[in-house]
Each structure stands twice: as structure tokens, then as C-alpha cells.
Design an enzyme around this catalytic site. Structure first.
Site, mmCIF file in Angstrom:
data_model
loop_
_atom_site.group_PDB
_atom_site.id
_atom_site.type_symbol
_atom_site.label_atom_id
_atom_site.label_comp_id
_atom_site.label_asym_id
_atom_site.label_seq_id
_atom_site.Cartn_x
_atom_site.Cartn_y
_atom_site.Cartn_z
ATOM 1 N N LYS A 41 6.695 35.552 -12.642
ATOM 2 C CA LYS A 41 7.319 34.830 -11.522
ATOM 3 C C LYS A 41 6.955 33.346 -11.575
ATOM 4 O O LYS A 41 7.814 32.475 -11.413
ATOM 5 C CB LYS A 41 6.795 35.452 -10.213
ATOM 6 C CG LYS A 41 7.720 35.312 -9.051
ATOM 7 C CD LYS A 41 7.150 36.022 -7.821
ATOM 8 C CE LYS A 41 7.820 37.339 -7.554
ATOM 9 N NZ LYS A 41 7.432 37.945 -6.271
ATOM 10 N N GLU A 147 5.216 35.236 10.524
ATOM 11 C CA GLU A 147 6.518 34.707 10.093
ATOM 12 C C GLU A 147 7.642 35.559 10.682
ATOM 13 O O GLU A 147 7.554 36.780 10.682
ATOM 14 C CB GLU A 147 6.586 34.727 8.559
ATOM 15 C CG GLU A 147 7.852 34.162 7.995
ATOM 16 C CD GLU A 147 8.167 32.769 8.549
ATOM 17 O OE1 GLU A 147 7.374 31.847 8.331
ATOM 18 O OE2 GLU A 147 9.209 32.618 9.229
ATOM 19 N N CYS A 258 10.756 44.919 6.110
ATOM 20 C CA CYS A 258 9.852 44.741 7.254
ATOM 21 C C CYS A 258 9.918 45.837 8.311
ATOM 22 O O CYS A 258 8.889 46.391 8.680
ATOM 23 C CB CYS A 258 10.124 43.396 7.918
ATOM 24 S SG CYS A 258 9.620 42.031 6.861
#
Ligand SMILES: NC(=O)c1ccc[n+]([C@@H]2O[C@H](COP(=O)([O-])OP(=O)(O)OC[C@H]3O[C@@H](n4cnc5c(N)ncnc54)[C@H](O)[C@@H]3O)[C@@H](O)[C@H]2O)c1
Length: 433
Positions: A41, A147, A258
Site C-alpha cells: 500500500k 470519525e 462499520c
């Protein structure tokens, strides 16, 4: 704060949250030092070109701020440059349904003693995590800053937040002031609170949104029984400002990285202290059933599904993302294959991830190809391009023009006029009447 005075920001973990956080803080003028343990990544981010994730607006943001963005696999470089360290590592569910905090613990273990740095927790963690971390590492300055961005609109959500929650306990207020200062230009309402409450605000918010979705999905089932239209019902409910219209869309149920894990983590958090969270238990169960109801709708028209060709339109858990975590398509494809159906499908961006998770599904290069010769189609993800298909032509391509619109995305009248047997979720005439 002038641009040259903007403090450097450290970001730990550059997945969906970390990369958006890094890109947006760079856009605000901060030098950003971001670390990830995934070498591939980091190499990809340093090489430029395509990003590891699909997120609208993010490639442009990263490209425009290249000079301020530094990606590395060495946490030492980040510690050298930045005082505020935004922790954005993943907190997936464990087998028991609790949140797996091992990556957060690995980050904490790497931080030097001495209190020079402040760990700002953006990862979603159970309430009480911050307190435990500080008990084990008393000189660590710790701020909770959960967040709330949504994949698909993450950049806009970050840059224009409804609210920014900042939790700090005694001893960490100075760092919380710094966090408040970096968020201040974004203009969202800032809520200062203690760490445990900040952590709980995140879990409770996701659980409440999931509850709204499961609620309207149960109303959809009743609508089908009594011949009402859930879209009209939701519209009427949403006009009441105490209810608000968001998250009142009936469909195949919630998924994504989530909701499932956070709702489960909240249930387990309660259970670990001896409380059975009954409402959340039902919310989860309703969601599981909702994904399966499509099979009944198909069988109503096709009878036995053995050997039937079913086209899935969309694999991602929602449009404008390639995230496949907990996507409804996974359960649906498994159920259809289990019934003996042949499953073919198409997604504009998620195919590369879906292929790894759905080895028995056939992948098409376009919606039209997926629909060719199909006995039925299921609209799983409301990608805008599916609304723009020439549905008249698709009806001719399909062996049998039956569509189950799992997101109530298409116009039932237009679909029926184009020759389809149309089934929505809780829409008038979707049910057994
Ligand atoms: N994705 C969302 O929409 C969203 C929204 C709000 C909050 N969250 C929360 O934010 C957190 C991150 O979510 P995500 O979707 O970005 O996860 P992700 O899996 O996309 O990214 C996490 C990244 O952290 C890296 N990582 C793991 N351990 C590391 C370590 N020790 N040091 C450095 N890097 C490490 C991983 O390699 C990965 O790149 C989770 O707790 C999630 O619940 C996610």
C-alpha cells in the site's frame, strides 16, 4: 494559523479513514506523515497513480497535495516529524463479536514513553478503551476523536463535518486544544467531552442509524402485508423534525465495514458488563432476515431456483465505493448458490475485491452482459448507471424479465411498462396481496 505555521500531522494506518484524513489535512495546509504496515500500500501511494481504495475526490486531493504528503512504513519517521498522531488502524470484529483491538495495542506499544506525542484515536473503539490504554501507559497523552465519515462521500464529510467530537481526560486538555485548532477551519460544531463519552457517542450513533434502517425495513414488511408503500410512509415520517428523513430507506439491509461490527461491539460491550442489549439484538436479527427475503421474492415467481440464472447488479455494500466488507451481496449470493441457482453479476468498481470473496459467482463486464439470458435480476447496489440502463432492451435480453429492486431505486411504473415483473421492498404491490 498561517499555512507555514500549521503543525505536522501524523497518521497511523492509511486505509479508508487514514488516507482521507491524510489527504484532507494536507489540503488544509498541514505537512502529513503517514505510516502503514502494508508495504504494498505504501509503495503504491508513493508511486502515484491509482490509489488502493476507490473514494470519489480522493485521487485529486492526494495528487494536488503530493508535496505535503509523506508515506512510509517506518513509524520512527512519523514520530520525528509530528506531535499529533491520528490513529486510523482497523478494529475488526473478533470471533466473539467484540472489537479486535490488537492493531490499536500494537500502535500504543510503539509509542515512546515521555508524553511528547499525543495519540488521537480515530479508530472506533469500545467505550473504556482510552481509559485502559492510559492506565497501562500513564504518561501517554490521549485524545478520542471518533470519525463519522461515510464511504462514497468521505472527502466531503471530512471537510464539512456536522460535528467534531473531541474527548479528553485530565492531563490531555492541551492536546485536545491542538486537535480542536486543526479542526477549527472546517467549521463543524465542536463537542468537547471526556474520553469514555466520546467513544460511546460513536458506537451509539452507528447503533442508532442501524436501528433506523432495521425499523423501516420491518415497516416495509408490514407495508407489503397491508398494501401500503414504505417510500410514502418514510416520506411522511421524515417530515417530522423529531424523526428526520435520513436512514429511513427500506432495502436489503445495512452492511459495510462499520455498522455490523460496531453494533455487535456495542452489544458485546454491554454483555461483558452483564447487560443484555435487547433492542440491538433485534436490530441485528432484522438485518440478517432482510438480506434473505429476496430469495422468497424470487421463488414466488420462479418456484424452485435450481439451475435458474440470477443476475446481481452491484456487489459493493453501497454505491461510490469498492468496499465489500459485510456487503449484502455476499449473503445474497451465498443463499442463491445454496438454493442451486447460477449467479452472475456486475459492479462498476468492486469486482476486484468481490472476486476474492465470491469464487462461485461469474463476473460480467457490464450490466447488460450480466442480464443476458437471466431468469431474474436483483438490484443490490444503487449505482447511478443502473438507473440509466435501457431497461426496454434489457427485458428483451433477459430470458424472463423479473426484477427484484433491493434498494427501491427504479421506477416501478416504468419497469412494468417496459415489460417487467417488478418487486421492490415494501412498495405497493410488492407483497403477497
Ligand atoms: N471505513 C469507514 O467508513 C469508517 C468510518 C468511520 C470510522 N471508521 C473506523 O476507522 C478505523 C479504520 O477503518 P478503515 O475502514 O480505514 O480500515 P482499513 O482496514 O481500510 O485501514 C486500516 C489500515 O491500518 C493499517 N494498519 C494496521 N495496523 C497497523 C499498524 N500497527 N501500524 C500502521 N498501520 C496499521 C492497515 O494496514 C490498513 O491499511 C476502524 O476502527 C473503523 O471502524 C471507519
Amino acid at each position: 494559523m498561517s499555512e507555514s505555521e500549521k503543525p505536522a500531522i501524523g497518521v497511523i494506518g492509511v486505509g479508508w479513514v487514514g488516507l482521507v484524513t491524510a489527504g484532507c489535512f494536507a489540503e488544509l495546509g498541514h505537512p502529513v506523515w503517514a505510516v502503514d504496515i502494508d508495504e504494498r500500500k505504501v509503495a503504491m501511494l508513493n508511486a502515484g497513480g491509482s490509489l488502493p481504495i476507490h473514494e470519489p475526490g480522493l485521487p485529486e486531493l492526494v495528487e494536488a497535495n503530493r508535496e505535503r504528503l509523506h508515506f512510509t512504513t517506518e513509524i520512527g519517521e512519523v514520530l520525528e516529524q509530528a506531535r499529533l498522531l491520528f490513529c486510523c488502524v482497523d478494529t475488526p470484529p473478533t470471533y466473539s463479536g467484540d472489537a479486535d483491538l490488537s492493531r490499536v495495542q500494537a500502535v500504543v506499544a510503539q509509542l515512546p514513553a515521555g508524553g511528547e506525542h499525543a495519540l488521537v484515536m480515530k479508530s472506533t473503539v469500545p467505550s473504556g478503551t482510552g481509559r485502559t490504554i492510559r492506565r497501562d501507559k500513564p504518561d501517554l497523552t490521549y485524545v478520542s476523536c471518533p470519525e463519522f465519515l461515510k464511504e462514497g462521500t468521505a472527502v466531503v464529510d471530512f471537510m464539512r463535518p456536522d460535528r467534531v467530537v473531541i474527548g479528553a481526560d485530565p492531563g490531555s486538555e492541551d492536546a485536545a486544544d491542538l486537535v480542536e485548532a486543526v479542526y477549527e477551519p472546517l467549521g463543524g460544531q465542536i463537542l468537547r467531552t471526556d474520553v469514555a463519552s466520546a467513544e460511546m457517542i460513536k458506537l451509539a450513533s452507528n447503533a442508532f442509524l442501524a436501528t433506523k434502517i432495521s425499523f423501516i425495513n420491518e415497516i416495509a414488511v408490514v407495508c407489503e402485508e397491508v398494501g401500503a408503500d414504505v417510500g410514502e410512509v418514510a416520506r411522511g415520517m421524515g417530515l417530522d423534525e423529531r424523526i428526520a428523513p435520513g436512514f429511513l430507506r427500506a432495502g436489503l439491509g445495512w452492511g459495510g465495514s462499520c455498522f455490523g461490527k460496531d453494533v455487535s461491539a456495542l452489544k458485546k460491550l454491554a454483555a461483558n458488563s452483564g447487560y443484555h442489549f435487547q433492542l440491538i439484538t433485534s436490530v441485528i436479527e432484522v438485518n440478517e432476515l432482510q438480506k434473505r427475503r429476496v430469495v422468497g421474492k424470487l421463488s414466488k415467481h420462479l418456484g424452485n431456483l435450481v439451475g435458474k440464472q440470477i443476475a446481481l447488479l452491484g456487489f459493493a455494500f453501497k454505491p461510490h465505493t469498492d468496499d465489500m466488507r459485510d456487503a449484502s451481496s455476499l449473503v445474497l449470493a451465498a443463499r442463491l448458490l445454496g438454493e442451486g441457482a447460477r449467479v452472475r453479476g456486475y459492479d462498476p468498481v468492486a469486482e476486484h475485491r468481490a472476486r476474492k470473496l465470491l469464487p462461485s459467482v461469474e463476473f460480467s463486464d457490464s450490466a447488460a452482459e450480466a442480464l443476458d439470458g437471466a431468469d431474474a435480476a436483483v438490484l443490490v447496489t444503487e449505482w447511478p448507471e443502473f438507473a440509466e440502463l435501457d431497461w426496454g432492451e434489457m427485458a428483451v435480453r433477459m430470458a424472463n424479465p423479473l426484477i427484484v429492486d433491493g434498494r427501491n431505486f427504479l421506477d416501478p411504473e416504468r419497469m412494468r411498462a417496459a415489460g417487467y415483473t417488478y418487486e421492490g421492498i415494501g412498495r405497493a404491490s410488492s407483497g403477497t396481496r
